[in-house]
Scaffold this active site. Sequence first.
Site, PDB file in Angstrom:
ATOM      1  CG  ASP A  36       1.881  -8.494  -2.949  1.00 22.36           C
ATOM      2  OD1 ASP A  36       1.055  -8.332  -3.863  1.00 22.36           O
ATOM      3  OD2 ASP A  36       3.008  -8.997  -3.132  1.00 22.36           O
ATOM      4  CE  LYS A  39      -1.521  -2.321  -4.142  1.00 20.22           C
ATOM      5  NZ  LYS A  39      -0.573  -3.268  -3.503  1.00 20.22           N
ATOM      6  N   GLY A  63      -1.560  -8.147  -8.456  1.00 19.33           N
ATOM      7  CA  GLY A  63      -2.410  -9.282  -8.091  1.00 19.33           C
ATOM      8  C   GLY A  63      -3.158  -8.903  -6.834  1.00 19.33           C
ATOM      9  CG  HIS A  64      -5.006  -5.816  -6.554  1.00 21.39           C
ATOM     10  ND1 HIS A  64      -5.387  -4.688  -7.219  1.00 21.39           N
ATOM     11  CD2 HIS A  64      -3.667  -5.688  -6.356  1.00 21.39           C
ATOM     12  CE1 HIS A  64      -4.337  -3.908  -7.423  1.00 21.39           C
ATOM     13  NE2 HIS A  64      -3.270  -4.504  -6.919  1.00 21.39           N
ATOM     14  CD  GLN A 246       2.483  -2.631  -9.651  1.00 19.87           C
ATOM     15  OE1 GLN A 246       2.135  -1.604 -10.189  1.00 19.87           O
ATOM     16  NE2 GLN A 246       1.972  -3.796  -9.991  1.00 19.87           N
TER      17      GLN A 246
HETATM   18  P1  GDP Z   1      -2.736  -6.243  -2.827  1.00 21.34           P
HETATM   19  O1  GDP Z   1      -1.878  -6.600  -3.996  1.00 21.34           O
HETATM   20  O2  GDP Z   1      -2.247  -5.048  -2.087  1.00 21.34           O
HETATM   21  O3  GDP Z   1      -4.204  -6.130  -3.177  1.00 21.34           O
HETATM   22  O4  GDP Z   1      -2.608  -7.467  -1.802  1.00 21.34           O
HETATM   23  P2  GDP Z   1      -2.687  -9.023  -2.187  1.00 21.34           P
HETATM   24  O5  GDP Z   1      -4.109  -9.364  -2.479  1.00 21.34           O
HETATM   25  O6  GDP Z   1      -1.665  -9.388  -3.188  1.00 21.34           O
HETATM   26  O7  GDP Z   1      -2.187  -9.663  -0.814  1.00 21.34           O
HETATM   27  C1  GDP Z   1      -2.861  -9.464   0.375  1.00 21.34           C
HETATM   28  C2  GDP Z   1      -3.357 -10.820   0.898  1.00 21.34           C
HETATM   29  O8  GDP Z   1      -3.692 -10.691   2.256  1.00 21.34           O
HETATM   30  C3  GDP Z   1      -4.620 -11.315   0.201  1.00 21.34           C
HETATM   31  O9  GDP Z   1      -4.565 -12.718   0.119  1.00 21.34           O
HETATM   32  C4  GDP Z   1      -5.741 -10.878   1.136  1.00 21.34           C
HETATM   33  O10 GDP Z   1      -6.878 -11.727   1.071  1.00 21.34           O
HETATM   34  C5  GDP Z   1      -5.063 -11.014   2.480  1.00 21.34           C
HETATM   35  N1  GDP Z   1      -5.508 -10.070   3.495  1.00 21.34           N
HETATM   36  C6  GDP Z   1      -5.871  -8.763   3.373  1.00 21.34           C
HETATM   37  N2  GDP Z   1      -6.112  -8.213   4.586  1.00 21.34           N
HETATM   38  C7  GDP Z   1      -5.883  -9.193   5.502  1.00 21.34           C
HETATM   39  C8  GDP Z   1      -5.922  -9.231   6.924  1.00 21.34           C
HETATM   40  O11 GDP Z   1      -6.193  -8.258   7.609  1.00 21.34           O
HETATM   41  N3  GDP Z   1      -5.592 -10.423   7.518  1.00 21.34           N
HETATM   42  C9  GDP Z   1      -5.254 -11.533   6.801  1.00 21.34           C
HETATM   43  N4  GDP Z   1      -4.946 -12.636   7.461  1.00 21.34           N
HETATM   44  N5  GDP Z   1      -5.202 -11.518   5.462  1.00 21.34           N
HETATM   45  C10 GDP Z   1      -5.499 -10.367   4.820  1.00 21.34           C
HETATM   46  P1  IMO Z   2       0.426  -5.587  -6.230  1.00 20.30           P
HETATM   47  O1  IMO Z   2      -0.437  -4.590  -6.978  1.00 20.30           O
HETATM   48  C1  IMO Z   2       4.419  -6.947  -5.144  1.00 20.30           C
HETATM   49  C2  IMO Z   2       7.579  -6.344  -8.138  1.00 20.30           C
HETATM   50  C3  IMO Z   2       8.163  -7.571  -8.798  1.00 20.30           C
HETATM   51  C4  IMO Z   2       9.588  -7.081  -9.013  1.00 20.30           C
HETATM   52  C5  IMO Z   2       9.387  -5.620  -9.376  1.00 20.30           C
HETATM   53  C6  IMO Z   2       9.392  -5.328 -10.861  1.00 20.30           C
HETATM   54  O2  IMO Z   2      -0.171  -6.938  -6.170  1.00 20.30           O
HETATM   55  O3  IMO Z   2       0.846  -5.030  -4.914  1.00 20.30           O
HETATM   56  P2  IMO Z   2       7.619  -5.775 -12.790  1.00 20.30           P
HETATM   57  O4  IMO Z   2       7.025  -7.054 -13.306  1.00 20.30           O
HETATM   58  O5  IMO Z   2       6.609  -4.813 -12.285  1.00 20.30           O
HETATM   59  O6  IMO Z   2       8.573  -5.143 -13.758  1.00 20.30           O
HETATM   60  O7  IMO Z   2       8.529  -6.229 -11.519  1.00 20.30           O
HETATM   61  O8  IMO Z   2       8.133  -5.245  -8.823  1.00 20.30           O
HETATM   62  N1  IMO Z   2       6.104  -6.237  -8.235  1.00 20.30           N
HETATM   63  C7  IMO Z   2       5.252  -6.450  -7.226  1.00 20.30           C
HETATM   64  N2  IMO Z   2       5.492  -6.858  -5.947  1.00 20.30           N
HETATM   65  N3  IMO Z   2       3.157  -6.645  -5.542  1.00 20.30           N
HETATM   66  C8  IMO Z   2       2.911  -6.206  -6.790  1.00 20.30           C
HETATM   67  O9  IMO Z   2       1.701  -5.751  -7.195  1.00 20.30           O
HETATM   68  C9  IMO Z   2       3.986  -6.130  -7.718  1.00 20.30           C
HETATM   69  N4  IMO Z   2       4.098  -5.774  -9.010  1.00 20.30           N
HETATM   70  C10 IMO Z   2       5.392  -5.829  -9.309  1.00 20.30           C
HETATM   71  O10 IMO Z   2       8.113  -8.695  -7.942  1.00 20.30           O
HETATM   72  O11 IMO Z   2      10.304  -7.131  -7.811  1.00 20.30           O
HETATM   73 MG    MG Z   3      -0.785  -8.211  -4.720  1.00 25.68          MG
END
Ligand code: GDP
Ligand code: IMO
Ligand code: MG
Length: 451
Positions: A36, A39, A63-64, A246
Site C-alpha cells: 500500500d 504503487k 488493491g491499487h 504487496q
Molecule cells: P498500492 O497498493 O501500493 O497501490 O497503494 P494503495 O492504492 O493501496 O494505497 C495508497 C493510497 O494512497 C491510495 O488511496 C492512493 O490514492 C493514495 N496516495 C498515493 N500517493 C499519495 C500521496 O502522495 N498523498 C496522499 N495523500 N495520498 C496518496
Molecule cells: P498491495 O498490492 C498490504 C497482507 C495481508 C496479510 C498478508 C498475507 O495493495 O500493496 P494474503 O492474503 O496475501 O495471504 O495475506 O499480506 N497483504 C497486503 N497488505 N497491501 C497488499 O497489497 C497486501 N496483500 C496482502 O494483509 O497480512
Molecule cells: Mg494496496
Amino acid sequence: MRRVRERRRESAEPNNFDGELIKMAGIVLVGAQWGDEGKGKITDLIADDFDYVVRFQGGNNAGHTIIHGGRMLKLHLIPSGIMYPHITPIIGNGCVIDPKVLIEEMDRLEADDLSTHRLLISCNAHLIMPYHRDLDGASEHRLGKAEIGTTRRGIGPAYQDKAGRLGIRVQDLTDEHIFRKKIEAALAEKNDILGKVYGLPIYTVEQIAEEYLAYAERIRPHIAEVSPLVNRALGACQWVLFEGAQGTLLDLDHGTYPFVTSSSPTAGGACTGVGVGPKRIDRVLGIAKAYITRVGSGPFPTELDDENGKRFIEIGCEYGTTTGRERRAGWYDAVIVRYAVEVNGLTDLIITKLDVLSAFDTIKVCVAYECDGHRYSTVPGHQSVFHHAKPVYEELPGWNTDITGCRTFEELPKAARDYITFIEDLADVPVAMIAVGPSREQTIMRRWEGR
Ligand code: GDP
Ligand code: IMO
Ligand code: MG
C-alpha cells in the site's frame, strides 16, 4: 553496432554518446515496505512511457487505487497501465488468478469505457479455486489469535498447490478433458481436508467444471505465452514495466515470515514471475510512504498506538483497498527501507504521501533498533529480535504547511526538503519522485527522464 547497442542497454544508466539515445527498457517497480505504498499511483503516472505493464506476482489480495482522468479506479488483478490504449497489460505466470474476480474487474473497467481487449494472461499462471478461498478462511480461523490476517482471497492455498504440483493453470481451462482430470485429482485431496479436517462442505467435479468452464469462454482470447512475448519486446528495446504488488516485507522469503504473503514481491520475482533474465532489468524503483503502514498481523517496530497513529490513519485515509480494514501506522522506518534497497537492488526510491506529514509539528525517523542492549542498524535475521526491536528515533522539525500544490523540489518548505534529504542519505539511493497528493499531477519529478 548491434553489440554496442546491446552493451549500452545493459548499463544501469541511460547513455547517449554518438548522439544516439539508447534508453532503459526493463524497469521493475516494487513496494519497499508492507504494501500500500502507492504503487498504483506511481505505475499510472509513469505508464505512459511504456509499451507493456506486467504484473508478476500476487493476485486479488492487491488493491491499487488510481486517480486517472478525474476518476478513481480500484484495481486488484489487472495491471495499472490498463488506462493507456497504447499499452499491452499483462498478467504474468507468477500471479494467481481468481477468474470470477478477473471477469468482474474487466466488466467494471468496460462499464467505465476502459477497454480490456488488449489484456494478456499467461497460460502458466495458476487459478484460485473455490476450495482455496475456503481453506484460506478455515486456516485463519484455526489459527485464532495467531492468525496471519490474510485477505482470505485464497492466495496462500493457491500458491501452496502450485508448489505442491497440484495446481490448476490458466491453460488447463482450454481443454475440458484435462481440466476435469485436474479438478478430480485436486478434489481427491481437498475434499478430505475440507470435510474431515474443517467440517466444511465439499465440492463435486461437475460443480467446479460448470462454473470455471463458463469463465474459460470469456478468458480464452486473452491467454498468451507471455515469456517469449516480453523477451521479444525487451530485445527490441521496447519499454516494459514490471509492476509489483504487496511489498518487500511481505515477501515469502525476505519478509517477516510467517506474517507474509505467499509470493515474491521483491525484484527477483519479476524474473521468475514473467520469465525474463536478471540482465533484462535496467532499473528498480522502490516505493515507500513518508511514514509506514501494515495490514494484518506481524511485527511492526515503529507502530504507533496513540494520537499520532490515529492521525496517520485519518489524514492518510489508511483503510485497505481490498478488505477495507484499518491499516496499522507508524513513523518512517529507515532500517526497513535500507533493507529493501539491498534485497531489491533499488536504483531509485520514490516517496509517497509526504503531504500527510504536514500535520505534524515534529517528525520521527527510525534509524536503528535496540533489543536486549544491542543496537541493530539492519533488519535482524532472528525473528524474535525483530519482534522485540525498539526503534531508535531521530527527530526532525515539521513544516506545518500545505505542500499538495508543490511541483518542484525547490517549492517544498526547507524542513520538507531536509526530511527527504535525510531519508535519502539513510537509504543511500536517490529519491527520484515525491508524491504530495493522490492525483497524478501531485508529484515532484526529480529523476525521471521518461522516454
Ligand atoms: P498500492 O497498493 O501500493 O497501490 O497503494 P494503495 O492504492 O493501496 O494505497 C495508497 C493510497 O494512497 C491510495 O488511496 C492512493 O490514492 C493514495 N496516495 C498515493 N500517493 C499519495 C500521496 O502522495 N498523498 C496522499 N495523500 N495520498 C496518496
Ligand atoms: P498491495 O498490492 C498490504 C497482507 C495481508 C496479510 C498478508 C498475507 O495493495 O500493496 P494474503 O492474503 O496475501 O495471504 O495475506 O499480506 N497483504 C497486503 N497488505 N497491501 C497488499 O497489497 C497486501 N496483500 C496482502 O494483509 O497480512
Ligand atoms: Mg494496496
